[in-house]
Design a protein around this motif. Structure first.
Motif, PDB file in Angstrom:
ATOM      1  N   LYS A 126       0.828  -1.213   0.000  1.00 36.75           N
ATOM      2  CA  LYS A 126       0.000   0.000   0.000  1.00 36.75           C
ATOM      3  C   LYS A 126       0.856   1.253   0.000  1.00 36.75           C
ATOM      4  O   LYS A 126       2.023   1.238   0.377  1.00 36.75           O
ATOM      5  CB  LYS A 126      -0.930  -0.006   1.220  1.00 36.75           C
ATOM      6  CG  LYS A 126      -2.200  -0.774   0.948  1.00 36.75           C
ATOM      7  CD  LYS A 126      -3.247  -0.483   1.958  1.00 36.75           C
ATOM      8  CE  LYS A 126      -3.983   0.774   1.639  1.00 36.75           C
ATOM      9  NZ  LYS A 126      -5.396   0.636   1.502  1.00 36.75           N
ATOM     10  N   GLU A 127       0.201   2.347  -0.421  1.00 35.94           N
ATOM     11  CA  GLU A 127       0.885   3.636  -0.394  1.00 35.94           C
ATOM     12  C   GLU A 127       1.176   4.005   1.055  1.00 35.94           C
ATOM     13  O   GLU A 127       0.391   3.690   1.937  1.00 35.94           O
ATOM     14  CB  GLU A 127      -0.056   4.671  -1.014  1.00 35.94           C
ATOM     15  CG  GLU A 127       0.477   6.069  -1.060  1.00 35.94           C
ATOM     16  CD  GLU A 127      -0.621   7.067  -1.392  1.00 35.94           C
ATOM     17  OE1 GLU A 127      -1.792   6.667  -1.468  1.00 35.94           O
ATOM     18  OE2 GLU A 127      -0.289   8.242  -1.563  1.00 35.94           O
TER      19      GLU A 127
ATOM     20  N   ILE B 141       1.650   7.098   3.625  1.00 36.06           N
ATOM     21  CA  ILE B 141       1.409   8.532   3.735  1.00 36.06           C
ATOM     22  C   ILE B 141       2.098   9.029   4.991  1.00 36.06           C
ATOM     23  O   ILE B 141       1.934   8.448   6.064  1.00 36.06           O
ATOM     24  CB  ILE B 141      -0.100   8.817   3.837  1.00 36.06           C
ATOM     25  CG1 ILE B 141      -0.803   8.329   2.586  1.00 36.06           C
ATOM     26  CG2 ILE B 141      -0.353  10.294   4.053  1.00 36.06           C
ATOM     27  CD1 ILE B 141      -2.299   8.471   2.647  1.00 36.06           C
TER      28      ILE B 141
ATOM     29  N   PRO C 122       2.243  12.343   7.278  1.00 34.46           N
ATOM     30  CA  PRO C 122       1.587  13.644   7.422  1.00 34.46           C
ATOM     31  C   PRO C 122       2.601  14.778   7.370  1.00 34.46           C
ATOM     32  O   PRO C 122       3.762  14.606   7.739  1.00 34.46           O
ATOM     33  CB  PRO C 122       0.954  13.554   8.812  1.00 34.46           C
ATOM     34  CG  PRO C 122       0.937  12.131   9.169  1.00 34.46           C
ATOM     35  CD  PRO C 122       2.018  11.474   8.422  1.00 34.46           C
TER      36      PRO C 122
ATOM     37  N   ALA D 267      -7.163   4.866  16.659  1.00 31.03           N
ATOM     38  CA  ALA D 267      -6.263   3.709  16.688  1.00 31.03           C
ATOM     39  C   ALA D 267      -5.040   4.013  17.524  1.00 31.03           C
ATOM     40  O   ALA D 267      -3.992   3.406  17.332  1.00 31.03           O
ATOM     41  CB  ALA D 267      -5.867   3.304  15.279  1.00 31.03           C
TER      42      ALA D 267
ATOM     43  N   PHE E 123      -0.986   4.526  16.417  1.00 31.07           N
ATOM     44  CA  PHE E 123      -0.816   4.175  15.007  1.00 31.07           C
ATOM     45  C   PHE E 123      -1.807   4.880  14.087  1.00 31.07           C
ATOM     46  O   PHE E 123      -1.891   4.548  12.915  1.00 31.07           O
ATOM     47  CB  PHE E 123      -0.960   2.665  14.815  1.00 31.07           C
ATOM     48  CG  PHE E 123      -0.037   1.877  15.672  1.00 31.07           C
ATOM     49  CD1 PHE E 123       1.286   2.242  15.769  1.00 31.07           C
ATOM     50  CD2 PHE E 123      -0.481   0.795  16.389  1.00 31.07           C
ATOM     51  CE1 PHE E 123       2.154   1.532  16.562  1.00 31.07           C
ATOM     52  CE2 PHE E 123       0.377   0.075  17.189  1.00 31.07           C
ATOM     53  CZ  PHE E 123       1.695   0.443  17.279  1.00 31.07           C
ATOM     54  N   THR E 124      -2.551   5.842  14.628  1.00 29.70           N
ATOM     55  CA  THR E 124      -3.597   6.475  13.835  1.00 29.70           C
ATOM     56  C   THR E 124      -3.097   6.988  12.491  1.00 29.70           C
ATOM     57  O   THR E 124      -3.761   6.836  11.476  1.00 29.70           O
ATOM     58  CB  THR E 124      -4.207   7.640  14.631  1.00 29.70           C
ATOM     59  OG1 THR E 124      -4.657   7.132  15.863  1.00 29.70           O
ATOM     60  CG2 THR E 124      -5.363   8.262  13.900  1.00 29.70           C
ATOM     61  N   GLU E 125      -1.897   7.584  12.465  1.00 30.17           N
ATOM     62  CA  GLU E 125      -1.428   8.205  11.226  1.00 30.17           C
ATOM     63  C   GLU E 125      -0.570   7.273  10.389  1.00 30.17           C
ATOM     64  O   GLU E 125      -0.083   7.656   9.346  1.00 30.17           O
ATOM     65  CB  GLU E 125      -0.631   9.467  11.547  1.00 30.17           C
ATOM     66  CG  GLU E 125      -1.449  10.571  12.189  1.00 30.17           C
ATOM     67  CD  GLU E 125      -2.519  11.105  11.264  1.00 30.17           C
ATOM     68  OE1 GLU E 125      -2.303  11.093  10.042  1.00 30.17           O
ATOM     69  OE2 GLU E 125      -3.568  11.520  11.769  1.00 30.17           O
ATOM     70  N   PHE E 126      -0.351   6.052  10.866  1.00 37.16           N
ATOM     71  CA  PHE E 126       0.549   5.163  10.127  1.00 37.16           C
ATOM     72  C   PHE E 126      -0.207   4.391   9.067  1.00 37.16           C
ATOM     73  O   PHE E 126      -1.337   3.963   9.286  1.00 37.16           O
ATOM     74  CB  PHE E 126       1.235   4.195  11.088  1.00 37.16           C
ATOM     75  CG  PHE E 126       2.419   4.803  11.762  1.00 37.16           C
ATOM     76  CD1 PHE E 126       3.685   4.578  11.279  1.00 37.16           C
ATOM     77  CD2 PHE E 126       2.243   5.643  12.836  1.00 37.16           C
ATOM     78  CE1 PHE E 126       4.783   5.157  11.879  1.00 37.16           C
ATOM     79  CE2 PHE E 126       3.338   6.227  13.439  1.00 37.16           C
ATOM     80  CZ  PHE E 126       4.604   5.984  12.967  1.00 37.16           C
ATOM     81  N   SER E 127       0.430   4.219   7.914  1.00 40.28           N
ATOM     82  CA  SER E 127      -0.229   3.457   6.857  1.00 40.28           C
ATOM     83  C   SER E 127       0.833   2.675   6.103  1.00 40.28           C
ATOM     84  O   SER E 127       2.027   2.916   6.260  1.00 40.28           O
ATOM     85  CB  SER E 127      -0.955   4.411   5.920  1.00 40.28           C
ATOM     86  OG  SER E 127      -0.038   5.312   5.374  1.00 40.28           O
TER      87      SER E 127
ATOM     88  N   LEU F 169       3.081   0.716   8.961  1.00 37.62           N
ATOM     89  CA  LEU F 169       2.107   0.039   9.821  1.00 37.62           C
ATOM     90  C   LEU F 169       2.352  -1.470   9.812  1.00 37.62           C
ATOM     91  O   LEU F 169       2.283  -2.130  10.847  1.00 37.62           O
ATOM     92  CB  LEU F 169       0.689   0.346   9.337  1.00 37.62           C
ATOM     93  CG  LEU F 169      -0.409  -0.324  10.132  1.00 37.62           C
ATOM     94  CD1 LEU F 169      -0.465   0.227  11.531  1.00 37.62           C
ATOM     95  CD2 LEU F 169      -1.749  -0.148   9.459  1.00 37.62           C
TER      96      LEU F 169
END
Ligand code: SF4
Lengths: 314, 162
Positions: free
Chosen positions: A58-59, A61, A63, A212, A215-219, A223
């Protein structure tokens, strides 16, 4: 030649390759049992692998307000510290690959590093939910860390050694003494549940309150690596408990010892999954109260028992 | 080879985010029922996630109201690629009974691209599971799901009604 073996230990067995595979199996066992306890069908056996590969593809991101260097490095730190911790644990016999006097403390602190990286990860993503989650992470650290360490000290005191391998050897020679530590075993199981941030102690990533957590901002990849590190932490924690409280491989033939290792870690994972099913999340101050008012005194009591046993019988 | 593995993983592990764009709440209850133990979407690898950063699929229920429009676009843009939107319920497909209201834009596809439509008022959990599985098939074999270029004739009549 030496270096080849070292690389083999680190990358293949019992290092990276074996540990990631086994960690994913453990995650599946955990999720499947959780589903079966709720009378669901549960995920298929390849679910953790599929999740991991999907996350890698996955991409990712980052922030704008976040610190990109920290954001990229922190998952790797979490992964590296649990991988290092595993090398000090005896697996198929009573001797670990690397061991020195005092490696119990090293393993213990290596297991603390992931929690700190979760904290920093949340802090550096600067989102409100992530910051809240990371503050809860550290608050929770102060609750479970002390009972866990004291309960691990009990067996160390009994065997008179701070080295995991020597401790294991001691208990293999006198298996009856394992029964002395039974209270400490349960304290450690509960504390480990807090360390792994699973229900009822999943306060830092409570999805009904703070999305979350850290880890809310992790992708994407980042992640995925964090999730892998958590899986490995589960294996390392289960192995640590099995070595310290259940006698590890009991000094049997390496193959039998290895089977015993698998059986024991899976048993511990099953107990942790049971905890997860029958309980609901508690609040952070309830957890503090529980850990300091009940868990820590109980582990001190265990320490007292061990001191008395050592004074009278050894 | 690598592409195949990635596609396999993508099909086997869709993580969903549930987003109410202005539904009357019946569709939301049905989505939650689909995720709960009785229907157990986890056997297809579906997990409910709290944040758009972790999700692959958004389950949108309800028509797009003027107020939610900006938020919907923002949530959509917060998701990492590849991402898919599923419109759950008649309202999400076309605006449904709310179509033409002063405060309603229309279906989800009036604002963001939609990959699968699940009609029903409300859409039953079985329908939601069917829709999600069809979406996964569509990701797996896109060639099987070509959109027809001509309007499809039903019952033998052509467009002039003859
Ligand atoms: S489709 Fe029906 S149930 Fe669903 S949001 Fe619209 S009116 Fe409510």
């Amino acid at each position: 030649m030496e270096i080849v073996w070292t690389l083999l230990y680190m990358l293949v067995f019992p290092g990276f390759l074996f540990l990631t595979t086994y960690g994913m199996i453990c995650e599946w066992v955990d999720r499947k049992l959780y589903a079966r306890f709720q009378s669901r069908l549960g995920p298929p056996w390849f679910q953790p692998e599929a999740d991991f590969i999907k996350l890698l593809s996955k991409e990712e991101i980052i922030p704008e307000a976040a610190n990109p260097v920290m954001f990229r490095l922190l998952p790797l730190f979490a992964l590296a510290s649990v991988l290092t911790a595993f090398l000090y644990l005896p697996i198929w016999n009573t001797a670990a690959i690397y061991s020195f006097s005092g490696d119990l403390i090293v393993v213990f602190y290596l297991l603390t590093i992931p929690t700190l990286t979760f904290f920093l990860a949340g802090w550096h993503s600067t989102s409100l939910f992530a910051t809240l989650g990371s503050v809860r992470n550290v608050t929770q650290l102060f609750a479970y860390e002390v009972p866990l360490l004291i309960s691990l000290l009990g067996p160390a005191l009994l065997s008179g050694s701070w080295s995991l391998s020597e401790m294991n050897q001691f208990f293999v020679e006198r298996p009856i003494l394992l029964l002395v530590n039974i209270i400490g075993f349960f304290v450690a199981l509960i504390a480990v549940q807090g360390k792994l941030e699973r229900v009822p102690f999943d306060i830092p990533e409570a999805e009904t309150e703070i999305v979350a957590g850290s880890f809310t901002e992790f992708s994407g990849k980042l992640l995925g690596i964090f999730r892998l590190a958590i899986d490995l932490e589960l294996v390392v924690a289960a192995t640590l408990i099995s070595v310290v409280f259940l006698g590890g491989s009991f000094g049997l033939h390496p193959v039998l010892g290895f089977i015993l290792f698998i059986v024991k870690t899976l048993l511990i994972v099953a107990i942790l999954a049971l905890f997860r099913t029958v309980m609901a999340r508690i609040r952070i101050e309830q957890m503090m109260k529980f850990c300091w008012r009940y868990l820590a005194p109980i582990s001190l009591f265990q320490l007292l028992i061990n001191i008395l046993v050592k004074a009278w019988f050894l | 080879m690598l592409e195949k593995v990635v596609k396999w993983a993508r099909v086997k592990s869709p993580w969903v985010l549930h987003f109410n764009t202005g539904a009357c709440n019946a569709c939301d209850i049905e989505i939650l029922a689909a995720l709960a133990p009785r229907f157990d979407l986890e056997r297809f690898g579906v997990q409910l996630k709290g944040t758009p950063r972790h999700a692959d699929v958004i389950l949108c229920s309800g028509p797009v109201t003027r107020q939610i429009k900006d938020r919907l676009v923002r949530i959509y843009e917060q998701m990492p690629e590849p991402k898919f939107i599923v419109a759950v319920g008649t309202c999400a497909c076309s605006g449904g009974v709310f179509d033409g209201c002063y405060n309603v834009e229309g279906g989800i596809d009036s604002t963001i691209p939609v990959a699968a439509y699940i009609p029903g008022c409300p859409a039953r959990p079985e329908a939601i599971i069917d829709g999600v599985v069809k979406l996964l098939e569509k990701i797996d074999q896109p060639e099987k799901f070509q959109e027809p270029e001509q309007p499809v004739m039903i019952g033998g009549a052509n467009l002039d009604g003859q």
